[in-house]
Design an enzyme around this catalytic site. Structure first.
Site, PDB file in Angstrom:
ATOM      1  N   ARG A  98      16.048  -8.751  -0.927  1.00 52.29           N
ATOM      2  CA  ARG A  98      16.368  -8.432   0.468  1.00 52.29           C
ATOM      3  C   ARG A  98      15.452  -7.358   1.026  1.00 52.29           C
ATOM      4  O   ARG A  98      15.117  -7.361   2.214  1.00 52.29           O
ATOM      5  CB  ARG A  98      17.831  -7.968   0.579  1.00 52.29           C
ATOM      6  CG  ARG A  98      18.855  -9.086   0.584  1.00 52.29           C
ATOM      7  CD  ARG A  98      20.235  -8.598   0.960  1.00 52.29           C
ATOM      8  NE  ARG A  98      20.849  -7.866  -0.127  1.00 52.29           N
ATOM      9  CZ  ARG A  98      21.621  -8.423  -1.065  1.00 52.29           C
ATOM     10  NH1 ARG A  98      21.848  -9.730  -1.038  1.00 52.29           N
ATOM     11  NH2 ARG A  98      22.165  -7.689  -2.015  1.00 52.29           N
TER      12      ARG A  98
ATOM     13  N   GLU B 177      18.083 -16.043 -18.192  1.00 51.45           N
ATOM     14  CA  GLU B 177      19.500 -16.138 -18.570  1.00 51.45           C
ATOM     15  C   GLU B 177      19.625 -17.209 -19.647  1.00 51.45           C
ATOM     16  O   GLU B 177      19.233 -18.357 -19.435  1.00 51.45           O
ATOM     17  CB  GLU B 177      20.355 -16.505 -17.358  1.00 51.45           C
ATOM     18  CG  GLU B 177      21.777 -16.959 -17.668  1.00 51.45           C
ATOM     19  CD  GLU B 177      22.550 -15.959 -18.496  1.00 51.45           C
ATOM     20  OE1 GLU B 177      23.236 -16.383 -19.440  1.00 51.45           O
ATOM     21  OE2 GLU B 177      22.481 -14.741 -18.209  1.00 51.45           O
TER      22      GLU B 177
ATOM     23  N   CYS C 228      35.886 -11.381 -15.685  1.00 57.10           N
ATOM     24  CA  CYS C 228      37.243 -10.823 -15.600  1.00 57.10           C
ATOM     25  C   CYS C 228      38.270 -11.889 -15.229  1.00 57.10           C
ATOM     26  O   CYS C 228      39.467 -11.719 -15.471  1.00 57.10           O
ATOM     27  CB  CYS C 228      37.291  -9.699 -14.568  1.00 57.10           C
ATOM     28  SG  CYS C 228      36.177  -8.325 -14.911  1.00 57.10           S
TER      29      CYS C 228
ATOM     30  N   ARG D 238      16.688 -18.407  -2.754  1.00 57.45           N
ATOM     31  CA  ARG D 238      16.429 -17.085  -2.179  1.00 57.45           C
ATOM     32  C   ARG D 238      15.177 -16.431  -2.751  1.00 57.45           C
ATOM     33  O   ARG D 238      14.974 -15.231  -2.634  1.00 57.45           O
ATOM     34  CB  ARG D 238      17.647 -16.186  -2.391  1.00 57.45           C
ATOM     35  CG  ARG D 238      18.834 -16.589  -1.511  1.00 57.45           C
ATOM     36  CD  ARG D 238      20.125 -15.903  -1.938  1.00 57.45           C
ATOM     37  NE  ARG D 238      21.181 -16.087  -0.955  1.00 57.45           N
ATOM     38  CZ  ARG D 238      21.933 -17.167  -0.850  1.00 57.45           C
ATOM     39  NH1 ARG D 238      21.717 -18.193  -1.666  1.00 57.45           N
ATOM     40  NH2 ARG D 238      22.872 -17.263   0.067  1.00 57.45           N
TER      41      ARG D 238
ATOM     42  N   ASP E 233      27.408  -3.763 -18.514  1.00 56.79           N
ATOM     43  CA  ASP E 233      28.130  -3.539 -19.764  1.00 56.79           C
ATOM     44  C   ASP E 233      27.243  -3.083 -20.913  1.00 56.79           C
ATOM     45  O   ASP E 233      27.761  -2.762 -21.989  1.00 56.79           O
ATOM     46  CB  ASP E 233      28.847  -4.829 -20.181  1.00 56.79           C
ATOM     47  CG  ASP E 233      29.952  -5.220 -19.219  1.00 56.79           C
ATOM     48  OD1 ASP E 233      30.213  -4.446 -18.273  1.00 56.79           O
ATOM     49  OD2 ASP E 233      30.543  -6.299 -19.404  1.00 56.79           O
TER      50      ASP E 233
ATOM     51  N   ASN F 234      28.299  -4.452 -10.750  1.00 59.15           N
ATOM     52  CA  ASN F 234      27.765  -4.818  -9.439  1.00 59.15           C
ATOM     53  C   ASN F 234      27.169  -3.617  -8.711  1.00 59.15           C
ATOM     54  O   ASN F 234      26.134  -3.732  -8.044  1.00 59.15           O
ATOM     55  CB  ASN F 234      28.866  -5.469  -8.600  1.00 59.15           C
ATOM     56  CG  ASN F 234      29.079  -6.929  -8.966  1.00 59.15           C
ATOM     57  OD1 ASN F 234      28.320  -7.796  -8.581  1.00 59.15           O
ATOM     58  ND2 ASN F 234      30.119  -7.196  -9.746  1.00 59.15           N
TER      59      ASN F 234
ATOM     60  N   TRP G 255      58.807   9.686  -0.623  1.00 57.18           N
ATOM     61  CA  TRP G 255      57.839  10.339  -1.521  1.00 57.18           C
ATOM     62  C   TRP G 255      57.292   9.275  -2.456  1.00 57.18           C
ATOM     63  O   TRP G 255      58.012   8.747  -3.300  1.00 57.18           O
ATOM     64  CB  TRP G 255      58.504  11.463  -2.318  1.00 57.18           C
ATOM     65  CG  TRP G 255      58.688  12.728  -1.539  1.00 57.18           C
ATOM     66  CD1 TRP G 255      59.795  13.115  -0.838  1.00 57.18           C
ATOM     67  CD2 TRP G 255      57.717  13.756  -1.368  1.00 57.18           C
ATOM     68  NE1 TRP G 255      59.578  14.330  -0.229  1.00 57.18           N
ATOM     69  CE2 TRP G 255      58.300  14.757  -0.542  1.00 57.18           C
ATOM     70  CE3 TRP G 255      56.413  13.957  -1.812  1.00 57.18           C
ATOM     71  CZ2 TRP G 255      57.639  15.915  -0.165  1.00 57.18           C
ATOM     72  CZ3 TRP G 255      55.751  15.112  -1.445  1.00 57.18           C
ATOM     73  CH2 TRP G 255      56.349  16.073  -0.631  1.00 57.18           C
TER      74      TRP G 255
ATOM     75  N   ARG H 109      54.121  16.595  -7.478  1.00 63.02           N
ATOM     76  CA  ARG H 109      55.051  17.708  -7.222  1.00 63.02           C
ATOM     77  C   ARG H 109      55.581  18.280  -8.536  1.00 63.02           C
ATOM     78  O   ARG H 109      55.657  19.508  -8.711  1.00 63.02           O
ATOM     79  CB  ARG H 109      56.218  17.232  -6.361  1.00 63.02           C
ATOM     80  CG  ARG H 109      55.855  16.896  -4.925  1.00 63.02           C
ATOM     81  CD  ARG H 109      57.055  16.372  -4.167  1.00 63.02           C
ATOM     82  NE  ARG H 109      58.039  17.432  -3.932  1.00 63.02           N
ATOM     83  CZ  ARG H 109      59.242  17.208  -3.418  1.00 63.02           C
ATOM     84  NH1 ARG H 109      59.627  15.970  -3.135  1.00 63.02           N
ATOM     85  NH2 ARG H 109      60.078  18.203  -3.220  1.00 63.02           N
TER      86      ARG H 109
END
Length: 458
Positions: free
Chosen positions: A23, A36, A46, A73, A288, A310, A439, A447
């Site tokens: 970009r 990859e 996840c 891209r 990671d 990310n 609360w 508290r």
């Protein structure tokens, strides 16, 4: 003359870095080559337990951007290709085709190491038998689901009781399995203090999960067909038609270590605030496979989370693309769930505070997620650590039902801002009976912590 960015790893950090750099710089200024070894890119690891459990569709539903989208891209993305060597002096990497075995070198001006983490797989008899599964990649998820479909029985053993273990226990329960969890610690969720971990264990037992704590696995037994049939500890055997390893992960830094790059105590790469590998201006690393600064303790930690990965990628891509960005560190925030139980933690546990040389007080309270009179109000337990004398918040742990987990974000912000528990009590949090008592439970804990700090002075 254009520069070349080489990326090792096609998931969160690697492709976020490549996309952000693209970009900021056009193809005439920056060529980007990404390697990859698998066939999937930019996916949510996840989400795998929820795919296995049937809550979400996969694998396509877990992919944010496919290899074809990255290539459109302007990124030369080479899937099915594994990097086998980094030559830091020559500024090049050796890559090998997984299918053909063909090897070749590719030079770089900038290198991003985003090799992720690998599941801990202890060297035990039977650990590689069919029916024994780690869960780290989409390919692992596919293999596990295929194994579940091919399995006649409905007995599952989950080895390990960390985040991966409890999430996979839920997934297997949802698929109708009888689940036994074998855990070498005294309670599940070692990321919590033992008293809070016991709450999780009690709740999981109430869900029908057989909890076996203080038990180390010594062997995985197989049947005549070679497939796993039981998990053995020193004290007992637990029948299993499928075994899922939820012991945790380690940074995948074998490639980086062989290249002589600096590794930390947990085996993760060490970087500066700009995510550059220490001592190597042209090499970046994130996700990671790195260790990050723990803002609370001042030491480095290995935390494998997509949120950090990310962010690292965005920071790396910005710096490679000519901008400037840094990653200041973490406070150790994480949430998880098993069935309807939510678990959140941030900051230091008691043993973390002691290791950092901090003196502290602790408080624990029980409250509800909504106004007590409003339908659906659920109980939750909040534990809070505060520094002696100063009252600075050091950590918070929450275990409860609906509405418990994400409340830890309030404490995460307070930790990042360096707030005291007294200052926290004045926070202007949102209130309405369907969402919170007058609360909020986090403020009730604050508290009580204020009173504990004051009493400690006397």
């Amino acid at each position: 003359m254009s520069e070349r960015l080489v990326v090792i790893g096609g998931d969160a950090t690697g492709m976020s870095a490549a996309s952000q750099a693209r970009r900021l710089k056009g193809q005439e200024e920056l060529e980007i080559v990404a390697f990859e070894r698998g066939r999937f890119t930019s996916y949510s690891a996840c989400g795998i337990p929820y795919w296995v459990g049937g809550d979400v569709d996969g694998p396509d539903g877990l992919i944010a951007r496919s290899p074809e989208e990255h290539r459109k891209r302007g990124i030369d993305l080479r899937t099915g290709t594994e990097v086998t060597e980094i030559d830091t002096e020559g500024r090049r990497v050796r890559a090998r085709s997984v299918d053909s075995g063909e090897e070749y070198w590719t030079s770089y001006d900038h290198l991003v190491i985003a090799t992720g983490a690998r599941p801990i797989r202890p060297q035990l008899p039977g650990i590689d038998a069919p029916g024994v599964h780690g869960v780290q990649t989409l390919g692992d998820g596919e293999t596990l689901l295929a194994s579940l479909r091919a399995t006649a029985g409905l007995r599952a053993v989950v080895v390990g009781a960390g985040y991966i273990g409890v999430e996979m226990a839920e997934a297997l329960i949802r698929k109708g399995y009888d689940v036994t969890m074998v855990n070498r610690a005294g309670q599940p969720m070692s990321t919590l203090d033992p008293d809070m971990g016991h709450l999780v264990g009690d709740a999981m037992t109430g869900m029908g999960i057989t909890m076996v704590n203080d038990a180390a696995v010594t062997e995985l037994l197989t049947g005549d067909d070679g497939r796993v049939r039981a998990v053995r500890t020193e004290a007992a055997e637990y029948p299993a038609d499928v075994v899922v390893l939820g012991i945790g992960v380690r940074p995948e830094t074998s490639l980086a270590g062989a290249a002589g790059l600096p590794l930390g105590p947990a085996g993760g790469l060490l970087t500066d605030l700009a995510m550059r590998v220490r001592g190597h201006e042209e090499i970046y690393a994130g996700g990671d496979c790195v260790e990050v600064l723990d803002i609370m303790s001042g030491s480095t930690r290995h935390i494998a989370l997509g949120t950090h990965a990310n962010k690292h990628g965005q920071i790396i891509g910005t710096n490679v693309g000519g901008g400037y960005a840094t990653f200041p560190g973490v406070v150790g925030t994480a949430v998880s769930k098993v069935c309807d139980l939510e678990i959140g933690r941030t900051g230091l546990r008691e043993k973390d505070a002691e290791a950092a040389g901090l003196q502290y007080v602790t408080v624990t309270i029980e409250s509800t997620s909504r106004a007590g009179y409003y339908p659906g109000a659920a109980t939750m337990t909040v534990k809070m650590l505060a520094e002696r004398r100063t009252g600075r918040l050091l950590g918070t742990q929450i275990v409860g039902r609906e509405g418990a987990g994400k409340r830890v974000d309030v404490a995460a912000v307070a930790l990042t801002a360096g707030m005291t528990v007294e200052r926290m009590t004045t926070l202007d949090l949102g209130y309405a009976p369907p969402f919170s008592p007058v609360w909020d439970p986090v403020l009730v804990a604050a508290r009580k912590a204020v009173r504990a700090v004051a009493a400690d002075h006397t």
